[in-house]
Design an enzyme around this catalytic site. Sequence first.
Site, short mmCIF file in Angstrom:
data_model
loop_
_atom_site.label_atom_id
_atom_site.label_comp_id
_atom_site.label_asym_id
_atom_site.label_seq_id
_atom_site.Cartn_x
_atom_site.Cartn_y
_atom_site.Cartn_z
N GLY A 41 28.29 41.96 42.80
CA GLY A 41 29.60 41.42 42.48
C GLY A 41 30.72 42.36 42.89
O GLY A 41 30.84 42.74 44.04
N GLY A 42 31.53 42.72 41.89
CA GLY A 42 32.73 43.48 42.18
C GLY A 42 33.92 42.55 42.35
O GLY A 42 33.79 41.33 42.42
N TRP A 43 35.10 43.14 42.42
CA TRP A 43 36.34 42.36 42.47
C TRP A 43 36.38 41.40 43.65
O TRP A 43 36.61 40.19 43.49
CB TRP A 43 37.54 43.29 42.51
CG TRP A 43 38.84 42.58 42.60
CD1 TRP A 43 39.56 42.30 43.73
CD2 TRP A 43 39.58 42.01 41.51
NE1 TRP A 43 40.70 41.60 43.41
CE2 TRP A 43 40.74 41.41 42.05
CE3 TRP A 43 39.37 41.95 40.13
CZ2 TRP A 43 41.68 40.77 41.26
CZ3 TRP A 43 40.32 41.31 39.35
CH2 TRP A 43 41.46 40.73 39.91
N ASN A 44 36.14 41.90 44.86
CA ASN A 44 36.26 41.05 46.04
C ASN A 44 35.24 39.93 46.04
O ASN A 44 35.55 38.78 46.39
CB ASN A 44 36.12 41.89 47.31
CG ASN A 44 37.30 42.81 47.54
OD1 ASN A 44 38.40 42.55 47.05
ND2 ASN A 44 37.08 43.89 48.27
N GLU A 51 33.45 39.16 37.98
CA GLU A 51 34.73 39.37 37.30
C GLU A 51 35.58 38.10 37.42
O GLU A 51 36.32 37.97 38.38
CB GLU A 51 35.44 40.56 37.91
CG GLU A 51 34.62 41.86 37.83
CD GLU A 51 35.30 43.03 38.51
OE1 GLU A 51 36.51 42.96 38.84
OE2 GLU A 51 34.63 44.05 38.71
N TYR A 52 35.53 37.23 36.42
CA TYR A 52 34.70 37.16 35.23
C TYR A 52 34.39 35.69 34.99
O TYR A 52 35.07 34.82 35.52
CB TYR A 52 35.44 37.72 34.00
CG TYR A 52 35.80 39.18 34.15
CD1 TYR A 52 34.87 40.18 33.88
CD2 TYR A 52 37.07 39.54 34.59
CE1 TYR A 52 35.20 41.52 34.01
CE2 TYR A 52 37.39 40.88 34.73
CZ TYR A 52 36.46 41.87 34.45
OH TYR A 52 36.79 43.19 34.61
#
Length: 217
Positions: free
Chosen positions: A121-124, A165-166
């Site tokens: 995942g991660g923001w991007n 997220e998220y």
Amino acid sequence: MPQDPLKPPQCPASAPKPEWGWEPATATETNTARPLDIPPSDYKVVCYFTNWAWYRPGQGRYKPSDIDYNLCTHIAYGFAVLDPTNLVVRPHDGWADLDNKFYRQVVQLKARGLKVVLAIGGWNDSAGDKYSRLVNNPAARRKFIQHVIEFLEKHCFDGLDLDWEYPKCWQVDCSKGPASDKQAFADFVREISIAFKPRGLLLSSAVSPSKTVIDEG
């Protein structure tokens, strides 16, 4: 003999100097830090290694060989991503992760007594609806779980860190996702946990400190 499908492949638990020619950094080489005196069973210090850090110029460049293994009990390798079509895990950067053996090099730190998990995942990668489509589809969840177990065991990771997220609040915008994300994500985590436990795989999740995001998702 064919391998027992319920048992992971034999991943090296310890090794001499890695065959690809580097030794992890030590505390005395990098700074004045020293191994912590608290028994490792009593605490967790989870460090993230990000695979894009080696593209930084100059002294900002950071590679697996720069990791000071004395500072952490666990390392989360960030990030793998979710394939938007098949809804299964895949490497984010095959050049770093596989061709340059970053997966292999970071997992090597298990020889120092660390646990190494793969973060997805991660923001991007949390942009758009693909994680929502995954968790809201029971068949897709089953496919993901089966595939991710195979992926983790193939690359000798100790578990998975979920970093969507998220739920409901995609990239912290709670108007984007459906309300069903909350229960679907809970079901998803429960199903992964049930599948991981017999194999001794770890499961963690990066969650928001925002009360709004917590309540919604």
